[in-house]
Design a protein around this motif. Structure first.
Motif, PDB file in Angstrom:
ATOM      1  N   PHE A 151       0.842  -1.189   0.000  1.00 62.88           N
ATOM      2  CA  PHE A 151       0.000   0.000   0.000  1.00 62.88           C
ATOM      3  C   PHE A 151       0.882   1.244   0.000  1.00 62.88           C
ATOM      4  O   PHE A 151       1.912   1.290   0.698  1.00 62.88           O
ATOM      5  N   ASN A 152       0.475   2.270  -0.751  1.00 60.12           N
ATOM      6  CA  ASN A 152       1.213   3.537  -0.762  1.00 60.12           C
ATOM      7  C   ASN A 152       0.241   4.677  -1.069  1.00 60.12           C
ATOM      8  O   ASN A 152      -0.367   4.723  -2.125  1.00 60.12           O
ATOM      9  N   ASN A 153       0.101   5.583  -0.098  1.00 62.69           N
ATOM     10  CA  ASN A 153      -0.752   6.767  -0.267  1.00 62.69           C
ATOM     11  C   ASN A 153      -0.380   7.740   0.845  1.00 62.69           C
ATOM     12  O   ASN A 153       0.361   7.371   1.774  1.00 62.69           O
ATOM     13  N   ASP A 154      -0.866   8.985   0.781  1.00 61.41           N
ATOM     14  CA  ASP A 154      -0.500   9.914   1.847  1.00 61.41           C
ATOM     15  C   ASP A 154      -1.107   9.487   3.184  1.00 61.41           C
ATOM     16  O   ASP A 154      -0.477   9.634   4.227  1.00 61.41           O
ATOM     17  N   PHE A 155      -2.312   8.940   3.138  1.00 66.63           N
ATOM     18  CA  PHE A 155      -2.938   8.427   4.354  1.00 66.63           C
ATOM     19  C   PHE A 155      -3.883   7.299   3.977  1.00 66.63           C
ATOM     20  O   PHE A 155      -4.610   7.401   2.999  1.00 66.63           O
ATOM     21  N   ILE A 156      -3.848   6.215   4.733  1.00 63.46           N
ATOM     22  CA  ILE A 156      -4.718   5.065   4.476  1.00 63.46           C
ATOM     23  C   ILE A 156      -5.478   4.764   5.752  1.00 63.46           C
ATOM     24  O   ILE A 156      -4.886   4.388   6.766  1.00 63.46           O
ATOM     25  N   ASN A 157      -6.775   4.917   5.686  1.00 66.58           N
ATOM     26  CA  ASN A 157      -7.609   4.734   6.875  1.00 66.58           C
ATOM     27  C   ASN A 157      -8.282   3.369   6.825  1.00 66.58           C
ATOM     28  O   ASN A 157      -9.444   3.245   6.430  1.00 66.58           O
ATOM     29  N   PHE A 158      -7.553   2.335   7.235  1.00 68.87           N
ATOM     30  CA  PHE A 158      -8.161   1.012   7.347  1.00 68.87           C
ATOM     31  C   PHE A 158      -9.189   1.033   8.471  1.00 68.87           C
ATOM     32  O   PHE A 158      -8.881   1.442   9.599  1.00 68.87           O
ATOM     33  N   ASP A 159     -10.412   0.563   8.200  1.00 70.89           N
ATOM     34  CA  ASP A 159     -11.377   0.476   9.287  1.00 70.89           C
ATOM     35  C   ASP A 159     -11.103  -0.784  10.107  1.00 70.89           C
ATOM     36  O   ASP A 159     -10.212  -1.574   9.796  1.00 70.89           O
ATOM     37  N   GLU A 160     -11.871  -0.965  11.153  1.00 66.23           N
ATOM     38  CA  GLU A 160     -11.584  -2.059  12.091  1.00 66.23           C
ATOM     39  C   GLU A 160     -11.719  -3.424  11.429  1.00 66.23           C
ATOM     40  O   GLU A 160     -10.840  -4.289  11.574  1.00 66.23           O
ATOM     41  N   ALA A 161     -12.809  -3.647  10.687  1.00 67.40           N
ATOM     42  CA  ALA A 161     -13.024  -4.950  10.059  1.00 67.40           C
ATOM     43  C   ALA A 161     -11.922  -5.242   9.041  1.00 67.40           C
ATOM     44  O   ALA A 161     -11.414  -6.361   8.958  1.00 67.40           O
ATOM     45  N   GLU A 162     -11.550  -4.235   8.283  1.00 65.98           N
ATOM     46  CA  GLU A 162     -10.505  -4.417   7.278  1.00 65.98           C
ATOM     47  C   GLU A 162      -9.159  -4.670   7.934  1.00 65.98           C
ATOM     48  O   GLU A 162      -8.371  -5.507   7.472  1.00 65.98           O
ATOM     49  N   SER A 163      -8.877  -3.948   9.004  1.00 65.27           N
ATOM     50  CA  SER A 163      -7.613  -4.132   9.718  1.00 65.27           C
ATOM     51  C   SER A 163      -7.502  -5.546  10.281  1.00 65.27           C
ATOM     52  O   SER A 163      -6.456  -6.192  10.163  1.00 65.27           O
ATOM     53  N   LEU A 164      -8.579  -6.045  10.876  1.00 63.96           N
ATOM     54  CA  LEU A 164      -8.554  -7.399  11.441  1.00 63.96           C
ATOM     55  C   LEU A 164      -8.378  -8.444  10.335  1.00 63.96           C
ATOM     56  O   LEU A 164      -7.690  -9.454  10.530  1.00 63.96           O
ATOM     57  N   GLN A 165      -8.994  -8.194   9.173  1.00 66.06           N
ATOM     58  CA  GLN A 165      -8.842  -9.110   8.042  1.00 66.06           C
ATOM     59  C   GLN A 165      -7.395  -9.139   7.569  1.00 66.06           C
ATOM     60  O   GLN A 165      -6.834 -10.199   7.291  1.00 66.06           O
ATOM     61  N   LEU A 166      -6.757  -7.964   7.501  1.00 69.31           N
ATOM     62  CA  LEU A 166      -5.356  -7.884   7.083  1.00 69.31           C
ATOM     63  C   LEU A 166      -4.437  -8.564   8.107  1.00 69.31           C
ATOM     64  O   LEU A 166      -3.513  -9.297   7.741  1.00 69.31           O
ATOM     65  N   LEU A 167      -4.694  -8.310   9.370  1.00 66.02           N
ATOM     66  CA  LEU A 167      -3.857  -8.910  10.413  1.00 66.02           C
ATOM     67  C   LEU A 167      -3.969 -10.428  10.411  1.00 66.02           C
ATOM     68  O   LEU A 167      -2.972 -11.137  10.594  1.00 66.02           O
ATOM     69  N   ASP A 168      -5.176 -10.923  10.202  1.00 71.53           N
ATOM     70  CA  ASP A 168      -5.367 -12.372  10.138  1.00 71.53           C
ATOM     71  C   ASP A 168      -4.614 -12.960   8.945  1.00 71.53           C
ATOM     72  O   ASP A 168      -4.005 -14.028   9.051  1.00 71.53           O
ATOM     73  N   TRP A 169      -4.634 -12.255   7.816  1.00 70.46           N
ATOM     74  CA  TRP A 169      -3.930 -12.713   6.608  1.00 70.46           C
ATOM     75  C   TRP A 169      -2.413 -12.693   6.833  1.00 70.46           C
ATOM     76  O   TRP A 169      -1.699 -13.627   6.444  1.00 70.46           O
ATOM     77  N   VAL A 170      -1.913 -11.648   7.490  1.00 71.71           N
ATOM     78  CA  VAL A 170      -0.473 -11.551   7.770  1.00 71.71           C
ATOM     79  C   VAL A 170      -0.035 -12.663   8.713  1.00 71.71           C
ATOM     80  O   VAL A 170       1.038 -13.261   8.545  1.00 71.71           O
ATOM     81  N   SER A 171      -0.841 -12.970   9.711  1.00 73.21           N
ATOM     82  CA  SER A 171      -0.466 -13.962  10.722  1.00 73.21           C
ATOM     83  C   SER A 171      -0.251 -15.353  10.130  1.00 73.21           C
ATOM     84  O   SER A 171       0.369 -16.201  10.760  1.00 73.21           O
ATOM     85  N   ARG A 172      -0.736 -15.584   8.912  1.00 74.18           N
ATOM     86  CA  ARG A 172      -0.573 -16.888   8.280  1.00 74.18           C
ATOM     87  C   ARG A 172       0.662 -16.942   7.378  1.00 74.18           C
ATOM     88  O   ARG A 172       0.755 -17.788   6.493  1.00 74.18           O
ATOM     89  N   GLY A 173       1.607 -16.007   7.584  1.00 80.03           N
ATOM     90  CA  GLY A 173       2.886 -16.081   6.893  1.00 80.03           C
ATOM     91  C   GLY A 173       3.050 -15.109   5.742  1.00 80.03           C
ATOM     92  O   GLY A 173       3.942 -15.303   4.905  1.00 80.03           O
ATOM     93  N   ASN A 174       2.241 -14.063   5.694  1.00 74.43           N
ATOM     94  CA  ASN A 174       2.321 -13.080   4.616  1.00 74.43           C
ATOM     95  C   ASN A 174       2.922 -11.775   5.110  1.00 74.43           C
ATOM     96  O   ASN A 174       3.202 -11.619   6.301  1.00 74.43           O
ATOM     97  N   THR A 175       3.102 -10.823   4.184  1.00 67.69           N
ATOM     98  CA  THR A 175       3.736  -9.549   4.516  1.00 67.69           C
ATOM     99  C   THR A 175       2.814  -8.397   4.150  1.00 67.69           C
ATOM    100  O   THR A 175       2.240  -8.367   3.065  1.00 67.69           O
TER     101      THR A 175
END
Length: 404
Positions: free
Chosen positions: A85-109
């Protein structure tokens, strides 16, 4: 057309031509809009970064994602790689943030280059962001360096723009790896940062990794093409795992494509825009002058009157005047036979019993009525002369037959 009018038209066309010439020779002003779009070559576009990353991967290992991360991960949760991701500001909401964190926890970056990413991810990683203000230094041109000894250079890299910057207020060095620092420096030739602020970190999360760079400006065209700053950006990108699929985000972009009008590209280019205006002006002038010179009133031509009814009345009157009832009856019989041939597709040459049965069946008349009509027609054909009463009876029988 008067000479005065011709002179005024010539002056108008000359002024328009001069205006177009001056406009076309004027240099385009620099567009400083922070688009971060892959297709923009303006200072704050990411055309250079996009192609730099794309060249490091094969076609199958570089994918563009134009949907929100929540939708993409919900449909493709099995995908493995680095979400960039690249932008001046990225406002991940809570549901999206949890989805990303869950995806990262399985070995992603997760690699984010932005001044902010929303509270959920920061709270999860125990991070806090704060803006940098230095009252004793009004210049806000950041000087940056990478912490890793193999990536650190003798002179800090400089972004010669007065911008607002952010840094991580507190960093837990046990769980967080500091990758880069910056500061405002009065002396641009200085070799060290006076009070370095952390703005580039890496932290393990589950089996994966989260990388956050709070200065999104280091990924834009202006920074990468200024002096040798591209070395800094390329070094910052080295933390993306090699041979891993990169998911390039097109959703969180200030300059993402939203134009749908076919005239957008026409008006975006100054030369095409003025060519379009000239075409419209030329069409208006042509319609005005040509229409004024050639337009004539169109005469009204009345259509020829329909004399069929009058002709019919005239012919009928001639027969009635001569009391030639036989001729009128024959015409009426011939017309009736033509009606049978066209309406019921029955030949009328032979008017025997088979003919009567077929005609009665197709016309919804009884065989008795049909036979009575045919017998009367035969008698009329064999009789000469006939009376007016007989002619009227023939007409009455034919009309009764048709109305069934």
């Amino acid at each position: 057309m008067s000479n005065k009018f011709k002179i005024l038209a010539g002056v108008l066309l000359t002024l328009i031509a001069v205006l177009i010439y001056l406009e076309s020779n004027q240099e385009d002003p620099i567009n400083w809009y922070s688009s971060y779009s892959k297709s923009d070559k303006i200072p704050y576009g990411t055309f250079v970064l996009y192609n730099t990353l794309k060249e490091t991967r094969t076609e199958d290992n570089f994918k563009e994602i134009s949907r929100p991360p929540y939708e993409f991960l919900a449909d493709s949760n099995h995908q493995r790689g680095t979400y960039f991701f690249n932008n001046d500001f990225i406002n991940f909401d809570e549901a999206e943030s949890l989805q990303l964190l869950d995806w990262v926890s399985r070995g992603n970056t997760l690699y984010v280059g932005a001044s902010g990413i929303g509270e959920t991810i920061l709270d999860t990683l125990s991070l806090e962001i704060e803006a940098l203000y230095q009252l004793d230094n009004l210049e806000r041109e950041p000087h940056m360096e990478l912490v890793h000894p193999e990536l650190k250079k003798e002179h800090p890299y400089t972004l010669d723009l007065d911008i607002q910057t952010f840094y991580f207020k507190e960093v837990d060095t046990i769980n967080t790896i500091v990758l880069g620092e910056y500061d405002y420096i009065k002396n641009k030739d200085s070799l060290t940062l006076r009070e370095p602020k952390v703005h580039f970190i890496k932290q393990a999360f589950g089996e994966g990794t989260i990388i956050i760079h709070l200065m999104s400006d280091v990924f834009v065209n202006y920074f990468m093409l200024h002096n040798s700053n591209y070395v800094y950006t390329e070094a910052a990108l080295k933390y993306i795992p090699e041979n891993e699929t990169i998911f390039w985000d097109n959703h969180y972009k200030n300059g993402k494509t939203i134009q749908t009008s076919p005239l957008y590209m026409l008006f975006k280019n100054r030369y095409l825009k003025w060519a379009y205006y000239m075409l419209l002006i030329g069409v208006v002038l042509w319609v005005f002058f040509e229409g004024k010179r050639k337009q004539r009133a169109i005469p009204i031509i009345k259509p020829l009157p329909n004399q069929t009814l009058a002709f019919t009345k005239t012919i009928a009157g001639m027969y009635l005047e001569k009391q030639d009832h036989k001729s009128i009856a024959l015409h009426q019989i011939n017309h009736f036979m033509e009606y049978i041939r066209n309406e019921y597709s029955i030949e009328t040459a032979d008017r025997g019993l088979d003919f009567i049965e077929r005609l009665a069946s197709k016309s919804d008349n009884t065989q008795e009525d049909t036979k009575r009509l045919m017998d009367y027609i035969t008698s009329i054909n064999q009789k000469y002369p006939i009376t007016q009463e007989e002619l009227l009876k023939l007409n009455k029988l034919i009309e009764a037959f048709k109305t069934k």
